[in-house]
Design an enzyme around this catalytic site. Structure first.
Site, PDB file in Angstrom:
ATOM      1  N   SER A 125       0.823  -1.198   0.000  1.00 13.24           N
ATOM      2  CA  SER A 125       0.000   0.000   0.000  1.00 13.24           C
ATOM      3  C   SER A 125       0.863   1.256   0.000  1.00 13.24           C
ATOM      4  CB  SER A 125      -0.924  -0.002   1.218  1.00 13.24           C
ATOM      5  OG  SER A 125      -0.212  -0.331   2.368  1.00 13.24           O
ATOM      6  N   HIS A 146      -2.355  -3.045  -6.466  1.00 10.21           N
ATOM      7  CA  HIS A 146      -2.855  -2.684  -5.141  1.00 10.21           C
ATOM      8  C   HIS A 146      -4.375  -2.822  -5.114  1.00 10.21           C
ATOM      9  CE1 HIS A 146      -3.190   0.654  -1.861  1.00 10.21           C
ATOM     10  NE2 HIS A 146      -3.292  -0.537  -1.339  1.00 10.21           N
ATOM     11  N   GLU A 158      -5.324  -0.333  -8.081  1.00 15.44           N
ATOM     12  CA  GLU A 158      -4.348   0.719  -8.358  1.00 15.44           C
ATOM     13  C   GLU A 158      -3.087   0.019  -8.863  1.00 15.44           C
ATOM     14  OE1 GLU A 158      -2.811   2.817  -4.854  1.00 15.44           O
ATOM     15  OE2 GLU A 158      -2.834   4.689  -5.969  1.00 15.44           O
ATOM     16  N   ASN A 196      -3.200   6.205  -1.069  1.00 18.47           N
ATOM     17  CA  ASN A 196      -2.848   6.522   0.316  1.00 18.47           C
ATOM     18  C   ASN A 196      -2.243   7.904   0.501  1.00 18.47           C
ATOM     19  OD1 ASN A 196      -3.848   4.382   1.860  1.00 18.47           O
ATOM     20  ND2 ASN A 196      -2.343   3.042   0.884  1.00 18.47           N
TER      21      ASN A 196
END
Ligand code: CAA
Length: 304
Positions: A125, A146, A158, A196
């Protein structure tokens, strides 16, 4: 688009945790042969039970037949030996604990044991794809894939290009994500990528607001849920992701950009140090009872 150098049929997933079992679930449901690898057979047995239960929800909603469920579960084999698990792999997805030393060690081993044409993906992540890839002799075939939790429900994948990822590999993973019924979005290798880099500062800001007494847990989450149509408020989401994971991603952003704005809130650091990690430990901003869906704010944040 020419994707002829790669034909993905056998997929190995490393790690039987929440993300690993969700990734196995989706691939098996879509007809891929899945090898699940973990150091703990017990963790994999538990993961298979979880996958079965999550597929039961789909059966109950009639989005999956009982027969398709049984076939999908039969496509998942478990291994504790990496050599065995990857010997026929066309794609490996690493979903081990978010720890740079562990991940680089796994990629060094994978590079030795997986077939030369096998694509090595990581579900990290926040850890740099380029850094992970530099531990292999096949940097062009290393990529970020991801998934979001819960993997069977969330539509996004992702995809993160490392500095040296081959374009063809990106195209293969892009097409594959679509075959899984997901929506792929490609990002480049910067701290936190896109998901993130944007999500974690929001969660941190919610924790800072709580720490400063701007509002309580329920108010902060309700404002974001009802005001911004988020399915979960940021504090509930932090509990769901795991406060240790949030803390470690914020530290990657903080160190990677060298900018104070990403520094984890002291309240978050304290909670992690004290072992209040959210759903996985039973308490974070909320108390979590596996047998109840009711949201109960931890009494540490109420006046009761
Ligand atoms: N497998 C299969 N189906 C599942 C499931 C699973 N693991 N978990 C939930 N579902 C299904 C349920 O059966 C239900 O289906 P229907 O609505 O069709 O009946 C649906 O998903 C919703 O579940 P629930 O009714 O149990 O609960 P809910 O409505 O509160 O939704 C939620 C739960 C989907 C988790 C929702 O709250 C949500 O979207 N939350 C935000 C999740 C999120 O932001 N995830 C990303 C986290 S960040 C991350 O993963 C990456 C990172 O790097 C940190």
């Amino acid at each position: 688009m020419n994707t002829s150098n790669f034909d993905i049929k056998n997929v190995t997933v490393i790690g039987a945790g929440t993300m690993g079992n969700g990734i196995c679930h989706v691939f098996a449901q879509c007809g891929y042969q899945v090898s699940m690898l973990d150091i703990s057979q017990e963790a994999m047995d538990k993961a298979k039970i979880t996958i079965g239960k999550n597929m039961d929800r789909q059966v109950a909603k009639q989005t999956l037949t009982e027969e398709a469920k049984i076939e999908a579960l039969a496509r998942i084999a478990t291994f504790t030996d990496m050599g065995e698990a990857v010997k026929n792999a066309d794609l490996v997805i690493e979903a081990a604990t978010e720890n740079i030393n562990l991940k680089t060690k796994i990629f060094e081993q994978l590079d030795q044991l997986a077939p030369a044409n096998c694509i090595l993906a990581t579900n990290t992540s926040s850890i740099s794809i380029t850094r992970i890839a530099s531990h292999t002799k096949r940097m062009g075939k290393v990529i970020g894939m991801h998934f979001m939790n819960p993997v069977p429900v969330m539509r996004l994948v992702e995809i993160i290009n490392g500095y040296a990822t081959d374009k063809e590999v990106t195209n293969v993973i892009h097409d594959l994500s679509k075959k899984l019924g997901k929506v792929p979005c490609v990002a480049n290798d910067f701290p936190g990528f896109i998901s993130n880099r944007i999500l974690m500062p929001m969660i941190n800001e919610a924790i800072l607001s709580l720490q400063e007494g701007v509002a309580g847990v329920e108010e902060i989450d309700t404002i974001m849920k009802l005001g911004m149509a988020h399915p979960m408020g940021p504090l509930q989401l932090a509990d769901f992701i795991g406060l240790d994971t949030c803390h470690s991603i914020l530290n990657v952003l903080y160190q990677g950009f060298g900018n104070q704005k990403y520094a984890p809130a002291t309240l978050l650091t304290n909670m992690v140090q004290a072992g209040f990690l959210g759903v996985k430990s039973g308490e974070g901003f909320y108390k979590h009872n596996p047998n109840s869906k009711e949201l109960v704010v931890s009494e540490r944040f109420t006046n009761k």
